[in-house]
Design an enzyme around this catalytic site. Structure first.
Site, PDB file in Angstrom:
ATOM      1  N   HIS A   1      -1.827  -5.492   1.392  1.00 18.23           N
ATOM      2  CA  HIS A   1      -3.094  -6.196   1.155  1.00 18.23           C
ATOM      3  C   HIS A   1      -2.756  -7.584   0.652  1.00 18.23           C
ATOM      4  O   HIS A   1      -1.811  -7.751  -0.124  1.00 18.23           O
ATOM      5  CB  HIS A   1      -3.926  -5.477   0.088  1.00 18.23           C
ATOM      6  CG  HIS A   1      -5.030  -6.338  -0.456  1.00 18.23           C
ATOM      7  ND1 HIS A   1      -6.256  -6.447   0.173  1.00 18.23           N
ATOM      8  CD2 HIS A   1      -5.076  -7.193  -1.524  1.00 18.23           C
ATOM      9  CE1 HIS A   1      -7.004  -7.314  -0.496  1.00 18.23           C
ATOM     10  NE2 HIS A   1      -6.321  -7.772  -1.531  1.00 18.23           N
TER      11      HIS A   1
ATOM     12  N   ASN B   1      -1.619  -0.216   7.013  1.00 17.93           N
ATOM     13  CA  ASN B   1      -1.056  -1.496   7.457  1.00 17.93           C
ATOM     14  C   ASN B   1      -0.208  -2.194   6.391  1.00 17.93           C
ATOM     15  O   ASN B   1      -0.154  -3.411   6.337  1.00 17.93           O
ATOM     16  CB  ASN B   1      -2.175  -2.413   7.982  1.00 17.93           C
ATOM     17  CG  ASN B   1      -3.290  -2.593   6.958  1.00 17.93           C
ATOM     18  OD1 ASN B   1      -3.141  -2.183   5.809  1.00 17.93           O
ATOM     19  ND2 ASN B   1      -4.373  -3.220   7.366  1.00 17.93           N
TER      20      ASN B   1
ATOM     21  N   LYS C   1       0.832  -1.200   0.000  1.00 18.30           N
ATOM     22  CA  LYS C   1       0.000   0.000   0.000  1.00 18.30           C
ATOM     23  C   LYS C   1       0.878   1.266   0.000  1.00 18.30           C
ATOM     24  O   LYS C   1       2.089   1.183   0.271  1.00 18.30           O
ATOM     25  CB  LYS C   1      -0.915  -0.032   1.232  1.00 18.30           C
ATOM     26  CG  LYS C   1      -1.892  -1.212   1.238  1.00 18.30           C
ATOM     27  CD  LYS C   1      -2.806  -1.157   2.464  1.00 18.30           C
ATOM     28  CE  LYS C   1      -3.807  -2.297   2.457  1.00 18.30           C
ATOM     29  NZ  LYS C   1      -4.769  -2.174   3.592  1.00 18.30           N
TER      30      LYS C   1
ATOM     31  N   GLU D   1      -9.291 -10.040  -7.975  1.00 18.65           N
ATOM     32  CA  GLU D   1      -8.316  -8.966  -7.742  1.00 18.65           C
ATOM     33  C   GLU D   1      -7.165  -9.034  -8.760  1.00 18.65           C
ATOM     34  O   GLU D   1      -6.677  -7.996  -9.208  1.00 18.65           O
ATOM     35  CB  GLU D   1      -7.777  -9.066  -6.317  1.00 18.65           C
ATOM     36  CG  GLU D   1      -8.860  -8.754  -5.274  1.00 18.65           C
ATOM     37  CD  GLU D   1      -8.437  -9.080  -3.843  1.00 18.65           C
ATOM     38  OE1 GLU D   1      -7.277  -9.518  -3.635  1.00 18.65           O
ATOM     39  OE2 GLU D   1      -9.268  -8.892  -2.934  1.00 18.65           O
TER      40      GLU D   1
ATOM     41  N   TYR E   1     -12.237  -2.737  -3.506  1.00 18.09           N
ATOM     42  CA  TYR E   1     -12.808  -2.627  -2.161  1.00 18.09           C
ATOM     43  C   TYR E   1     -14.337  -2.576  -2.164  1.00 18.09           C
ATOM     44  O   TYR E   1     -14.938  -2.061  -1.213  1.00 18.09           O
ATOM     45  CB  TYR E   1     -12.221  -1.408  -1.442  1.00 18.09           C
ATOM     46  CG  TYR E   1     -10.804  -1.639  -0.929  1.00 18.09           C
ATOM     47  CD1 TYR E   1     -10.510  -2.721  -0.086  1.00 18.09           C
ATOM     48  CD2 TYR E   1      -9.758  -0.792  -1.264  1.00 18.09           C
ATOM     49  CE1 TYR E   1      -9.220  -2.944   0.392  1.00 18.09           C
ATOM     50  CE2 TYR E   1      -8.469  -1.008  -0.784  1.00 18.09           C
ATOM     51  CZ  TYR E   1      -8.208  -2.088   0.045  1.00 18.09           C
ATOM     52  OH  TYR E   1      -6.934  -2.302   0.525  1.00 18.09           O
TER      53      TYR E   1
HETATM   54  P1  IDP Z   1      -7.570  -6.983   5.455  1.00 22.80           P
HETATM   55  O1  IDP Z   1      -6.749  -5.969   4.679  1.00 22.80           O
HETATM   56  O2  IDP Z   1      -6.816  -7.518   6.634  1.00 22.80           O
HETATM   57  O3  IDP Z   1      -8.178  -8.053   4.577  1.00 22.80           O
HETATM   58  P2  IDP Z   1     -10.224  -5.784   5.524  1.00 22.80           P
HETATM   59  O4  IDP Z   1     -11.223  -6.049   6.602  1.00 22.80           O
HETATM   60  O5  IDP Z   1     -10.456  -6.385   4.182  1.00 22.80           O
HETATM   61  O6  IDP Z   1      -8.787  -6.162   6.102  1.00 22.80           O
HETATM   62  O7  IDP Z   1     -10.152  -4.186   5.397  1.00 22.80           O
HETATM   63  C1  IDP Z   1      -9.512  -3.585   4.287  1.00 22.80           C
HETATM   64  C2  IDP Z   1      -8.625  -2.474   4.801  1.00 22.80           C
HETATM   65  O8  IDP Z   1      -9.432  -1.445   5.386  1.00 22.80           O
HETATM   66  C3  IDP Z   1      -7.676  -2.884   5.942  1.00 22.80           C
HETATM   67  O9  IDP Z   1      -6.488  -3.482   5.476  1.00 22.80           O
HETATM   68  C4  IDP Z   1      -7.422  -1.557   6.620  1.00 22.80           C
HETATM   69  O10 IDP Z   1      -6.487  -0.761   5.879  1.00 22.80           O
HETATM   70  C5  IDP Z   1      -8.787  -0.902   6.529  1.00 22.80           C
HETATM   71  N1  IDP Z   1      -9.638  -1.198   7.708  1.00 22.80           N
HETATM   72  C6  IDP Z   1     -10.316  -2.333   7.954  1.00 22.80           C
HETATM   73  N2  IDP Z   1     -11.018  -2.262   9.091  1.00 22.80           N
HETATM   74  C7  IDP Z   1     -10.795  -1.015   9.581  1.00 22.80           C
HETATM   75  C8  IDP Z   1     -11.262  -0.332  10.758  1.00 22.80           C
HETATM   76  O11 IDP Z   1     -12.032  -0.844  11.561  1.00 22.80           O
HETATM   77  N3  IDP Z   1     -10.809   0.941  10.934  1.00 22.80           N
HETATM   78  C9  IDP Z   1      -9.963   1.559  10.050  1.00 22.80           C
HETATM   79  N4  IDP Z   1      -9.514   0.947   8.933  1.00 22.80           N
HETATM   80  C10 IDP Z   1      -9.911  -0.325   8.700  1.00 22.80           C
HETATM   81 MG    MG Z   2      -9.555  -7.795   3.027  1.00 22.05          MG
END
Ligand code: IDP
Ligand code: MG
Length: 145
Positions: free
Chosen positions: A125, A122, A15, A136, A55
């Site tokens: 992805h 984070n 990212k 994807e 997304y």
């Molecule tokens: P993942 O990347 O671990 O699969 P997902 O639930 O698919 O997590 O969420 C996509 C992205 O959205 C996450 O990687 C993170 O950057 C962001 N995200 C997910 N949940 C939250 C939240 O509760 N607060 C803020 N950002 C979030």
């Molecule tokens: Mg995800």
């Protein structure tokens, strides 16, 4: 004769936070050290339509708009990786979504932290299922086939 299944593929994104911090090589190093193969690599600015597709499952959630804005904030690196079990395997390398909770030893646990924003930055992805991976990979590498 022993039967072998086809190795699976996963879509990995470094990212904009990870790319900007110069962590692309470290992420790719961990993928290769684990034994997965790099099948495709690109550095790109995400188009709005790519992010909307990528997304789609999160549309309407409170973090959706900040997430799309974050993912549009700079270049990212996209990769297709290959190897038996690489979809859950890369998710294990990445660690938990929340970088504060992600365990040391994982990409997010070692390299990520909370910066106080409305979206979790984070680093990476990774696809979460074979269906997501196929969808994807088609978004980021439509010519891969
Ligand atoms: P993942 O990347 O671990 O699969 P997902 O639930 O698919 O997590 O969420 C996509 C992205 O959205 C996450 O990687 C993170 O950057 C962001 N995200 C997910 N949940 C939250 C939240 O509760 N607060 C803020 N950002 C979030
Ligand atoms: Mg995800």
């Amino acid at each position: 004769m022993t039967e072998h299944t086809q190795p699976e593929r996963s879509l990995v994104l470094v990212k904009p936070d990870g790319y900007q911090r110069g962590l692309t090589g470290e992420v790719l190093r961990r993928i290769e050290a684990k034994g997965y193969t790099l099948v495709a690599l690109a550095v790109t600015d995400a188009r709005p339509d790519q992010l909307a597709d990528h997304y789609a499952e999160h549309e309407g959630k409170p973090f959706y708009e900040p997430l799309v804005e974050f993912m549009s904030s700079g270049r990212l690196a996209a990769a297709v990786i290959e190897g038996h079990g690489c979809i859950p395997g890369f998710r294990a390398l990445a660690g938990a979504t929340d970088p504060t909770a992600a365990l040391p030893g994982t990409i997010r646990g070692d390299l990520g932290r909370d910066w106080g924003g409305s979206v979790q930055q984070n680093i990476v992805h990774g696809s979460d299922s074979t269906e997501s991976a196929a969808r994807e990979i088609d978004i980021w590498f439509p010519d891969l086939g």
